[in-house]
Motif scaffolding. Structure first.
Motif, PDB file in Angstrom:
ATOM      1  N   TYR A 538       0.851  -1.192   0.000  1.00 61.02           N
ATOM      2  CA  TYR A 538       0.000   0.000   0.000  1.00 61.02           C
ATOM      3  C   TYR A 538       0.886   1.241   0.000  1.00 61.02           C
ATOM      4  O   TYR A 538       1.664   1.471   0.925  1.00 61.02           O
ATOM      5  CB  TYR A 538      -0.915  -0.026   1.227  1.00 61.02           C
ATOM      6  N   GLN A 539       0.741   2.077  -1.044  1.00 59.51           N
ATOM      7  CA  GLN A 539       1.614   3.238  -1.208  1.00 59.51           C
ATOM      8  C   GLN A 539       0.991   4.529  -0.702  1.00 59.51           C
ATOM      9  O   GLN A 539       1.716   5.511  -0.493  1.00 59.51           O
ATOM     10  CB  GLN A 539       1.949   3.416  -2.708  1.00 59.51           C
ATOM     11  N   GLY A 540      -0.346   4.560  -0.540  1.00 59.83           N
ATOM     12  CA  GLY A 540      -0.953   5.785  -0.029  1.00 59.83           C
ATOM     13  C   GLY A 540      -2.250   6.126  -0.735  1.00 59.83           C
ATOM     14  O   GLY A 540      -2.727   5.411  -1.619  1.00 59.83           O
ATOM     15  N   LEU A 541      -2.838   7.261  -0.310  1.00 62.97           N
ATOM     16  CA  LEU A 541      -4.161   7.680  -0.763  1.00 62.97           C
ATOM     17  C   LEU A 541      -4.068   9.021  -1.473  1.00 62.97           C
ATOM     18  O   LEU A 541      -3.298   9.908  -1.076  1.00 62.97           O
ATOM     19  CB  LEU A 541      -5.114   7.797   0.440  1.00 62.97           C
ATOM     20  N   HIS A 542      -4.895   9.150  -2.520  1.00 64.28           N
ATOM     21  CA  HIS A 542      -4.989  10.425  -3.238  1.00 64.28           C
ATOM     22  C   HIS A 542      -6.465  10.768  -3.403  1.00 64.28           C
ATOM     23  O   HIS A 542      -7.265   9.918  -3.815  1.00 64.28           O
ATOM     24  CB  HIS A 542      -4.324  10.332  -4.609  1.00 64.28           C
ATOM     25  N   ALA A 543      -6.839  12.005  -3.080  1.00 66.08           N
ATOM     26  CA  ALA A 543      -8.223  12.472  -3.219  1.00 66.08           C
ATOM     27  C   ALA A 543      -8.324  13.418  -4.404  1.00 66.08           C
ATOM     28  O   ALA A 543      -7.472  14.290  -4.600  1.00 66.08           O
ATOM     29  CB  ALA A 543      -8.689  13.160  -1.943  1.00 66.08           C
ATOM     30  N   ASP A 544      -9.392  13.241  -5.191  1.00 67.31           N
ATOM     31  CA  ASP A 544      -9.600  14.055  -6.386  1.00 67.31           C
ATOM     32  C   ASP A 544     -11.054  14.526  -6.394  1.00 67.31           C
ATOM     33  O   ASP A 544     -11.974  13.704  -6.450  1.00 67.31           O
ATOM     34  CB  ASP A 544      -9.295  13.237  -7.645  1.00 67.31           C
ATOM     35  N   ARG A 545     -11.249  15.836  -6.331  1.00 67.71           N
ATOM     36  CA  ARG A 545     -12.599  16.392  -6.342  1.00 67.71           C
ATOM     37  C   ARG A 545     -13.007  16.654  -7.790  1.00 67.71           C
ATOM     38  O   ARG A 545     -12.422  17.502  -8.471  1.00 67.71           O
ATOM     39  CB  ARG A 545     -12.664  17.680  -5.526  1.00 67.71           C
ATOM     40  N   GLN A 546     -14.004  15.900  -8.270  1.00 70.31           N
ATOM     41  CA  GLN A 546     -14.538  16.058  -9.619  1.00 70.31           C
ATOM     42  C   GLN A 546     -15.896  16.749  -9.530  1.00 70.31           C
ATOM     43  O   GLN A 546     -16.483  16.829  -8.447  1.00 70.31           O
ATOM     44  CB  GLN A 546     -14.651  14.694 -10.301  1.00 70.31           C
ATOM     45  N   PRO A 547     -16.417  17.269 -10.663  1.00 65.14           N
ATOM     46  CA  PRO A 547     -17.682  18.026 -10.595  1.00 65.14           C
ATOM     47  C   PRO A 547     -18.828  17.258  -9.951  1.00 65.14           C
ATOM     48  O   PRO A 547     -19.614  17.849  -9.196  1.00 65.14           O
ATOM     49  CB  PRO A 547     -17.977  18.337 -12.067  1.00 65.14           C
TER      50      PRO A 547
END
Length: 666
Positions: A538-547
């Motif tokens: 497990y390398q980590g988390l990324h959050a992406d806010r899309q419309p």
């Protein structure tokens, strides 16, 4: 747009009503002009439905929230692609597509029989219009997709999260509808044959190709549905024996039985009663499946939300059953045939056994699907019939069907020259035995799995051998060589290709259901685990806010045991405003032999820790490949043959006779 759509649907209903009456009266009174006017109505009906669907599509794309359906199933932030797919995201809109496809089939029938018309055509056309009238009454009555709102909202609720989570929704429902609705055509001609008293062989030759086309569409729809379940729902499987999945499979099984037994009627004059019953039964099962899906009967990820059309579907199903099988009882003396089965070990015997098995599978699945509904209706108790029942009951039938598919192509018609068939079985039987030995030696100890792999090999080798044998005959005696032989025997060779696709599907189902592995593990950032011979970190988390959503993406590196990189997995969680909980999206590393599949179950400590479920699924991609091969084989069998002038090949007639003798001997 609301008024325009409403007027278009009312116009379509009026056109359908006129077409129904004109075709019926024209057939009854012998007035060709009325029948012709009804035939021309088919094109006006299709144009009206196409315009209605275009109107709804325009409303969705322009965010016309004054239309209730748009407000309920679209939103300002919904991507354009998924706005277009919202046309069939809910019951009212999907009925628009349903009516469009049915109108398209009626127009196709009207175009096909614009000149050469069988005697059953006028009655079949009236039945087609009658079915269309029923669905148009629904869409002009309780459904009303163009109903307007007095106080339109500033924004809509958007599509259901699962329906905008994967692009497969663009193709799965349309293909399934093309398959489901298409059963109306053979049903219409079957009823017409009963009404006219022409229940002989002519109506079968008329609908065989139509049924093949419908069967291909439904095959693709079922495979795409399984692929959607596998790629979207994140549970590592593709078929959960969900009731809605089951009711989509039932007409496929019955139409498969019809496509086999129709050869008995064409070749030997047998199975007239059986064939008409199968056609009516397939349409009845389609109607029953539609009732379960849209009638507020089931709770399923595949079922539509609460609607008010359930009683109408139930009444229509009762009408289909009573009218259809009532006509069969009325014409029963004419449907009996003097031809009979002369030998069980023959091509005819194999077809009869195949149909018995397919109908047994249909009955088993239908019983398991409806039993909880009956119990709840009678006692009020809610019970479930799950995968263990279906797997244990269907598996023996499935294996016997494979046995027939691997031996029937070698059997002769009637009861002659069986010794040649047994000689030709030596190579496939040897291949099957070797596969079973290798499977057992590799550590597979489930008897059904070992037998299944062997039978899949038997089917693949037998049918491949028959194709090669046909090509060899072409090289020896036919002008044009192997390709000419393949073209002349197209229908038989296409059926053999379908069987080879079935073998691939069988191998994929058996491998993925009996050899799959899974594990659930919680990992902190930088932590790794070993699963199925792979090191997963497990390398980590990324959050992406899309419309339209927030996407939480985890990164999992995949390394082989020696430390070399093998790729990455990125399972996600998607948070939609309309969803009460995040919607997962699995990540899959696909391979020819096996898939490595990861689902994100939960996040802890702001993403510094995550719980995953990993799956090692062997053979899954053989299922998709096999389904494609089956559909291509069915399409090749349905493709119209090119008419050839015998003068182009002076020896063609002699060669055809010799080839027919050689093929018949097999």
């Amino acid at each position: 747009m609301s008024q325009l759509g409403t007027y278009l649907l009312l116009f379509a209903l009026a056109v359908s009503g006129y077409g129904l009456l004109a075709a019926a009266v024209g057939a009854k009174t012998g007035r060709p002009a009325l029948v012709e006017s009804a035939r021309r109505c088919a094109f006006g009906l299709f144009a009206a439905m196409a315009a209605a669907c275009a109107t709804m599509l325009a409303a969705l794309l322009s965010n016309d929230f004054a239309i209730r359906y748009v407000a309920d199933n679209s939103a300002l932030q919904t991507p354009t692609f998924f706005k277009a797919l919202s046309l069939w995201a809910a019951d009212d809109g999907s009925l628009l597509l349903w009516n469009l496809i049915l109108a398209g089939y009626i127009a196709a029938v009207a175009l096909r029989f614009r000149r050469d018309r069988p005697p059953t055509f006028p009655y079949a056309l009236s039945v087609l219009f009658g079915v269309q009238v029923f669905y148009l009454i629904l869409i002009n009555g309780p459904a009303r997709p163009f109903a307007s709102l007095a106080n339109p909202p500033a924004d809509g609720r958007g599509p259901a999260p699962l329906l905008q989570n994967h692009p497969l929704m663009a193709v799965h429902p349309p293909f399934l509808y093309l398959g489901f609705i298409g059963f109306t055509v053979p049903f219409a001609f079957g009823v017409a044959a009963l009404l006219t008293g022409r229940g002989s062989d002519q109506w079968v030759s008329v609908i065989r190709r139509w049924t093949l086309v419908v069967w291909c569409f439904l095959t693709i729809g079922l495979v795409l549905g399984a692929l959607w379940s596998y790629s979207v729902l994140g549970w590592g499987g593709y078929w959960a024996w969900d009731p809605v999945e089951n009711v989509a499979l039932l007409p496929w099984l019955m139409s498969t039985a019809f496509l086999h037994s129709v050869m008995l009627q064409e070749r030997r004059g047998m199975a007239r009663l059986w064939n008409i019953a199968l056609v009516i039964g397939a349409f009845a099962l389609m109607t029953f499946g539609t009732f379960l899906t849209r009638g507020n009967v089931l709770s399923s990820v595949h079922a539509f939300a609460q609607t008010s059309v359930g009683p109408a579907y139930l009444a229509f199903l009762a009408l289909v059953l009573v009218a259809g099988f009532g006509l069969v009882a009325w014409r029963l003396p004419e449907l009996r045939t003097p031809a009979s089965l002369t030998s069980a070990i023959s091509r005819e015997g194999a077809f009869v056994a195949n149909n018995v098995l397919l109908l047994a599978a249909t009955a088993i699945i239908l019983l398991g699907t409806t039993f909880p509904l009956v119990v709840e209706a009678v006692s009020g108790q809610q019970i479930t019939v799950g995968g263990p029942y279906f797997r244990s009951a269907v598996t023996p039938v499935f294996l016997l069907i494979l046995l027939l598919a691997g031996t029937a192509p070698l059997l002769p018609w009637r009861a002659t020259n069986r010794s040649r068939a047994f000689r030709r079985l030596r190579v496939p039987a040897t291949a099957a035995a070797l596969v079973m030995i290798a499977t057992a030696w590799a550590g597979v100890h489930q008897v059904a799995a070992v037998a299944g792999f062997g039978l899949a090999a038997l089917v693949f080798v037998t049918n491949g051998q028959e194709i090669l044998s046909g090509l060899a005959i072409g090289r020896r005696g036919m002008r044009g060589g192997a390709l000419s032989a393949l073209a002349r025997g197209r229908r038989r060779h296409a059926g053999l290709v379908v069987h080879m696709g079935l073998a691939l599907v069988a191998a994929g189902i058996i491998a993925s259901s009996s050899l799959a592995e899974q594990t659930q593990v919680t990992l902190k950032t930088g932590q790794s685990t070993v699963f199925a011979g792979q090191v997963l970190r497990y390398q980590g988390l990324h959050a992406d806010r899309q419309p339209q959503r927030i996407v939480f993406t985890t990164a999992v590196s995949v390394m082989n045991p020696r430390g070399g990189p093998a790729g990455t997995l990125d399972p996600r969680m998607n948070l939609y405003p309309a969803a009460t909980a995040p919607i997962g999206s699995p990540s899959i590393r696909r391979g020819i032999v096996w898939d490595l599949y990861a689902s994100l179950i939960s996040l802890q400590e702001d993403g510094r820790s995550a719980t995953f479920r990993f799956y090692h699924n062997p053979g899954v991609n053989w299922l998709w490949l096999g389904g494609l091969v089956m559909a291509l084989g069915g399409a090749a069998a349905a493709w119209p043959a090119r008419r050839r002038d015998p003068r182009d090949d002076p020896g063609a007639s002699v060669t055809r006779k010799r080839t027919a003798v050689e093929v018949g001997a097999r």
